[in-house]
Design an enzyme around this catalytic site. Structure first.
Site, mmCIF file in Angstrom:
data_model
loop_
_atom_site.group_PDB
_atom_site.id
_atom_site.type_symbol
_atom_site.label_atom_id
_atom_site.label_comp_id
_atom_site.label_asym_id
_atom_site.label_seq_id
_atom_site.Cartn_x
_atom_site.Cartn_y
_atom_site.Cartn_z
ATOM 1 N N ASN A 216 -15.916 -29.154 53.697
ATOM 2 C CA ASN A 216 -15.786 -30.086 52.502
ATOM 3 C C ASN A 216 -15.163 -28.848 51.528
ATOM 4 O O ASN A 216 -14.984 -27.907 51.485
ATOM 5 C CB ASN A 216 -16.849 -30.822 52.142
ATOM 6 C CG ASN A 216 -18.137 -29.801 52.066
ATOM 7 O OD1 ASN A 216 -18.229 -28.859 51.420
ATOM 8 N ND2 ASN A 216 -19.199 -30.110 52.733
ATOM 9 N N ASP A 285 -22.433 -34.796 56.492
ATOM 10 C CA ASP A 285 -23.016 -36.027 57.074
ATOM 11 C C ASP A 285 -22.676 -36.619 58.532
ATOM 12 O O ASP A 285 -23.527 -37.134 59.177
ATOM 13 C CB ASP A 285 -22.572 -37.447 56.097
ATOM 14 C CG ASP A 285 -22.696 -37.232 54.706
ATOM 15 O OD1 ASP A 285 -24.052 -36.751 54.404
ATOM 16 O OD2 ASP A 285 -22.296 -37.517 53.860
ATOM 17 N N LYS A 295 -9.777 -24.287 72.990
ATOM 18 C CA LYS A 295 -8.940 -24.624 71.997
ATOM 19 C C LYS A 295 -8.147 -26.221 72.432
ATOM 20 O O LYS A 295 -7.555 -26.074 73.648
ATOM 21 C CB LYS A 295 -7.704 -23.932 71.465
ATOM 22 C CG LYS A 295 -6.609 -24.615 70.616
ATOM 23 C CD LYS A 295 -5.597 -23.632 70.467
ATOM 24 C CE LYS A 295 -4.631 -24.286 69.171
ATOM 25 N NZ LYS A 295 -3.485 -23.353 69.129
ATOM 26 N N PHE A 329 -29.285 -32.629 45.125
ATOM 27 C CA PHE A 329 -28.081 -32.726 44.333
ATOM 28 C C PHE A 329 -27.237 -33.956 44.833
ATOM 29 O O PHE A 329 -27.288 -33.854 46.145
ATOM 30 C CB PHE A 329 -27.273 -31.167 44.407
ATOM 31 C CG PHE A 329 -27.394 -30.148 43.192
ATOM 32 C CD1 PHE A 329 -26.581 -29.879 42.197
ATOM 33 C CD2 PHE A 329 -28.824 -29.658 43.226
ATOM 34 C CE1 PHE A 329 -26.857 -29.200 41.185
ATOM 35 C CE2 PHE A 329 -29.049 -28.861 42.168
ATOM 36 C CZ PHE A 329 -27.999 -28.501 41.085
ATOM 37 N N LYS A 347 -35.310 -40.455 49.081
ATOM 38 C CA LYS A 347 -35.304 -39.093 49.587
ATOM 39 C C LYS A 347 -36.266 -38.411 49.078
ATOM 40 O O LYS A 347 -36.846 -37.393 49.200
ATOM 41 C CB LYS A 347 -34.108 -38.427 49.342
ATOM 42 C CG LYS A 347 -32.838 -39.090 49.803
ATOM 43 C CD LYS A 347 -31.623 -38.169 50.242
ATOM 44 C CE LYS A 347 -30.393 -38.797 50.705
ATOM 45 N NZ LYS A 347 -29.326 -38.241 51.095
#
Length: 409
Positions: A216, A285, A295, A329, A347
């Protein structure tokens, strides 16, 4: 701020040396214990007796003029200083400082001291703008030397421009501000003294094959800012860093990991002896269900990549929580309040920091952030756009207050 502070005042050989009398007098009037070292050239512009009378201490010029057999004077002065102030600082002295020369009392003391050093340059405008002097001053600043910029106006040589020694009243104000900031930093260092803080930062890498992966946009800047802030506040800090786009902070114990599973295992290794756990990392996630050993070759038809869930590290820690203070966060793109309140309860976080990454200045990779801080009762703090370092300090001050039994944010 200056009462009882020991200041070594270095005076070098320029016409601006005459201002050192007013500077010395002003520092003494505010309670500073001033010890003057003059260069031989400075003594041509202002007398030793003048500075001795104003400082009420012996004035030193000659390295070999040892008046007290119990100490080596330049080492003694280097050790006692709370601050070394060079005003005026000539081009010659600045260049000697840069090279580490020690051919007189002042330059020898400068090499021996571990005290903060503040320099107030004074010279002809063309000397001040010379590339060598600019480079030398930049070198000193990079070493931590504090510079008091010269003023602009008529110079003794007849030129008009930048190079005039800043006025004594301004220099004294800068010195006061320095000690005020130092006092504030000392107070800040006590907030998390004796605490163990673990911080996760950056993104995770989930391998598809040896040359491809899922990740990300997280740069790691926010997590590193939190680690730095915790360190500055006196904590013992362990940083667990995934994929980051910025240099790792110096002086902070760091473990580098790659995947979500790696990060989970590293976090669990710290969990039992952590007081504050700050989960800033953007953990994947999902991960590829199959990781190919070689590969993958391109095919003519479409490729379907099957993913499986990774462990939710924050939720897992919330379930295990005992004495730990857990901060999460959440990067959101919409319905920030709704999603944040759901996460902080689900959480079991003590605090949750949420931001809308679509807002200007608040996304991944920026040096600033705009966040809202929540607990189970709702919004605790809505911070305006500010640097990530400032966000980190604000967040940890709230955490420190709650750990110390202060409920107010």
């Amino acid at each position: 701020m200056l009462r009882g502070k020991k200041i070594v005042l270095g005076i070098t050989g320029g016409i601006a040396a005459y201002k050192a009398a007013a500077l010395c007098s002003g520092l003494v009037k505010q309670g500073a214990d001033v010890h003057v070292i003059m260069t031989e050239s400075a003594s041509k512009f202002i007398t030793e007796l003048t500075l001795q009378t104003l400082s009420r201490n012996p004035v030193h010029i000659d390295t070999f003029d040892e008046r007290n057999p119990e100490v080596v004077t330049h080492i003694h002065l280097a050790d006692l200083a709370d601050l070394v102030l060079i005003a005026p600082a000539t081009a010659n002295t600045i260049s000697k400082m840069t090279l580490g020369l020690a051919d007189d009392m002042l330059s020898s003391m400068l090499l021996a001291t571990t005290a903060p050093i503040m320099v107030a340059p004074a010279m002809n405008v063309h000397m001040y703008q010379h590339p060598a002097i600019i480079q030398n001053m930049n070198t000193l600043v990079n070493r931590g030397v504090l510079m008091i910029e010269p003023g602009e106006g008529m110079l003794a040589c007849g030129y008009v421009g930048k190079g005039r020694l800043e006025e004594p009243e301004t220099i004294i104000r800068v010195v006061n501000d320095f000690f005020a900031a130092q006092q504030q930093r000392e107070a800040m260092r006590q907030l998390l003294a004796g605490r163990k803080v673990t911080v996760t930062a950056g993104g995770t890498i989930e391998r598809i094959d040896p040359v491809r992966y899922i990740t990300n946009d997280s740069s790691g800047k926010m997590g590193i800012a939190v680690a730095r802030a915790a360190h500055a506040m006196g904590a013992e800090v362990r940083l667990i860093a995934g994929s980051i786009q910025v240099p790792l902070p110096e002086g902070i114990d760091t473990v580098q990991v790659q995947s979500a599973q790696d990060m989970y295992e590293a976090v669990l290794g710290e969990w039992n002896h952590t007081d504050i756990m700050v989960q800033t990392a953007a953990v994947a996630d999902y991960r590829p269900k199959t990781v190919h050993a070689t590969k993958m070759k391109k095919k003519d038809d479409d490729l379907v990549l099957e993913l499986e869930k990774t462990v939710d590290i924050l939720e897992s820690l919330g379930q295990r929580k005992q004495h730990q203070f857990l901060i999460g966060f959440a990067a959101e793109t919409n319905n920030v309040d709704e999603y944040a309140m759901d996460k902080v309860k689900r959480k079991n976080c003590d605090l949750l920091v949420a931001n809308d990454v679509t807002k200007a200045g608040a996304g991944f990779g920026t040096d600033t952030n705009k966040v809202q801080i929540y607990d189970a009762g709702g919004l605790v703090e809505d911070l305006p756009l500010m640097s990530k370092d400032e966000v980190a300090f604000q967040l940890l001050q709230i955490a420190a207050g709650r750990l110390n039994g202060v409920s107010a944010s």
